[in-house]
Design a protein around this motif. Sequence first.
Motif, PDB file in Angstrom:
ATOM      1  N   SER A 152      11.858 -17.961  39.080  1.00 34.20           N
ATOM      2  CA  SER A 152      10.623 -17.633  40.948  1.00 34.20           C
ATOM      3  C   SER A 152      10.741 -19.332  41.417  1.00 34.20           C
ATOM      4  O   SER A 152      10.337 -19.558  42.762  1.00 34.20           O
ATOM      5  N   CYS A 153      11.407 -20.312  41.101  1.00 35.01           N
ATOM      6  CA  CYS A 153      11.264 -21.304  42.156  1.00 35.01           C
ATOM      7  C   CYS A 153      12.867 -21.531  43.515  1.00 35.01           C
ATOM      8  O   CYS A 153      12.403 -22.047  44.282  1.00 35.01           O
ATOM      9  N   LEU A 154      13.502 -20.397  43.055  1.00 33.32           N
ATOM     10  CA  LEU A 154      14.592 -20.452  43.430  1.00 33.32           C
ATOM     11  C   LEU A 154      14.190 -18.377  44.696  1.00 33.32           C
ATOM     12  O   LEU A 154      14.958 -18.586  45.276  1.00 33.32           O
ATOM     13  N   LYS A 166       5.772 -22.029  35.286  1.00 32.17           N
ATOM     14  CA  LYS A 166       5.623 -23.487  35.733  1.00 32.17           C
ATOM     15  C   LYS A 166       6.982 -23.891  36.853  1.00 32.17           C
ATOM     16  O   LYS A 166       8.275 -23.067  37.294  1.00 32.17           O
ATOM     17  N   ILE A 167       7.210 -24.955  36.998  1.00 33.63           N
ATOM     18  CA  ILE A 167       8.063 -24.702  38.069  1.00 33.63           C
ATOM     19  C   ILE A 167       8.475 -26.874  37.797  1.00 33.63           C
ATOM     20  O   ILE A 167       7.549 -27.507  37.755  1.00 33.63           O
ATOM     21  N   GLY A 168       9.820 -26.983  36.780  1.00 33.91           N
ATOM     22  CA  GLY A 168      10.329 -28.410  36.929  1.00 33.91           C
ATOM     23  C   GLY A 168      11.338 -28.214  37.309  1.00 33.91           C
ATOM     24  O   GLY A 168      10.757 -29.550  38.485  1.00 33.91           O
ATOM     25  N   CYS A 169      12.433 -28.547  37.043  1.00 31.64           N
ATOM     26  CA  CYS A 169      13.325 -28.922  38.148  1.00 31.64           C
ATOM     27  C   CYS A 169      13.449 -28.434  40.014  1.00 31.64           C
ATOM     28  O   CYS A 169      13.827 -28.785  40.396  1.00 31.64           O
ATOM     29  N   GLY A 170      12.870 -27.517  39.344  1.00 32.57           N
ATOM     30  CA  GLY A 170      12.662 -26.692  41.415  1.00 32.57           C
ATOM     31  C   GLY A 170      13.928 -26.047  42.308  1.00 32.57           C
ATOM     32  O   GLY A 170      13.824 -25.899  43.540  1.00 32.57           O
ATOM     33  N   ASN A 171      15.130 -26.022  41.229  1.00 31.58           N
ATOM     34  CA  ASN A 171      16.637 -25.769  41.617  1.00 31.58           C
ATOM     35  C   ASN A 171      17.520 -25.066  40.454  1.00 31.58           C
ATOM     36  O   ASN A 171      18.828 -24.897  40.555  1.00 31.58           O
ATOM     37  N   GLY A 172      17.072 -24.150  39.867  1.00 34.91           N
ATOM     38  CA  GLY A 172      17.508 -22.974  39.076  1.00 34.91           C
ATOM     39  C   GLY A 172      18.259 -23.703  38.196  1.00 34.91           C
ATOM     40  O   GLY A 172      19.187 -23.033  37.015  1.00 34.91           O
ATOM     41  N   GLU A 173      17.776 -24.791  37.208  1.00 37.07           N
ATOM     42  CA  GLU A 173      18.594 -25.312  36.040  1.00 37.07           C
ATOM     43  C   GLU A 173      17.797 -25.711  34.575  1.00 37.07           C
ATOM     44  O   GLU A 173      17.758 -25.973  34.486  1.00 37.07           O
ATOM     45  N   CYS A 174      16.282 -24.662  35.203  1.00 38.70           N
ATOM     46  CA  CYS A 174      15.603 -25.592  33.496  1.00 38.70           C
ATOM     47  C   CYS A 174      15.034 -23.985  33.015  1.00 38.70           C
ATOM     48  O   CYS A 174      14.441 -23.969  31.704  1.00 38.70           O
ATOM     49  N   GLY A 175      14.716 -23.475  33.982  1.00 39.70           N
ATOM     50  CA  GLY A 175      14.649 -21.756  33.333  1.00 39.70           C
ATOM     51  C   GLY A 175      12.714 -21.601  33.688  1.00 39.70           C
ATOM     52  O   GLY A 175      12.768 -20.743  32.929  1.00 39.70           O
ATOM     53  N   ALA A 176      12.172 -22.789  33.815  1.00 40.34           N
ATOM     54  CA  ALA A 176      10.367 -23.049  33.440  1.00 40.34           C
ATOM     55  C   ALA A 176       9.626 -21.950  34.273  1.00 40.34           C
ATOM     56  O   ALA A 176       8.949 -21.440  33.956  1.00 40.34           O
ATOM     57  N   CYS A 177      10.426 -21.620  35.037  1.00 41.31           N
ATOM     58  CA  CYS A 177      10.069 -20.441  36.014  1.00 41.31           C
ATOM     59  C   CYS A 177      10.284 -18.875  35.804  1.00 41.31           C
ATOM     60  O   CYS A 177      10.337 -18.543  36.391  1.00 41.31           O
ATOM     61  N   THR A 178      10.884 -18.707  34.967  1.00 41.46           N
ATOM     62  CA  THR A 178      11.825 -17.457  34.051  1.00 41.46           C
ATOM     63  C   THR A 178      10.082 -16.347  34.922  1.00 41.46           C
ATOM     64  O   THR A 178       9.135 -16.591  34.048  1.00 41.46           O
TER      65      THR A 178
END
Length: 154
Positions: free
Chosen positions: A58-60, A36-48
């Motif tokens: 992975s969003c960063l 998932k892509i939540g915040c898109g700036n490394g703060e939520c971890g949804a993209c791990t």
Amino acid sequence: MNLTLQVNGQEHGVDAEPLTPLARVLREQLGLRGTKIGCGNGECGACTVWLDGQAVCSCLYPVYRAADGSITTIEGLADAGRLNAVQKAFIDHGATQCGFCTSGMIMAACALLAQNPHPTEADIVHGLTGNICRCTGYRQIIQAVLSVAQQGNA
Ligand code: FES
Ligand code: FES
């Protein structure tokens, strides 16, 4: 730019600008929408996801840097359709509600258990601080990970 990515044990050719976030390529070009892509700036971890076994946001992460490594997404965790121990524990403990954080949370939890197979509750809380959940209050998530640590079968 044409790149080859190793994802969940398979090679995939992709065409992306080098600085495109890995998460976007996984979702938009490979159809791996569990990430998932939540915040898109490394703060939520949804993209791990994992890169060479390490949990990364992975969003960063620029896709060109991921081309050298082995990427694992939530779709790669189950073995021949059998959920791994953490996935099962999340179900058994009711550790998911809306599910938006769940993929990233499970990827982070599995990486934590790979580094430290017998974490304390405090270790788990600390290890998952980069993963935000708006729904569960974290209790069931921590219990799920703790149960796997206690079984010793992550
Ligand atoms: S979407 Fe990557 S950290 Fe939030
Ligand atoms: S289950 Fe909804 S954000 Fe975690």
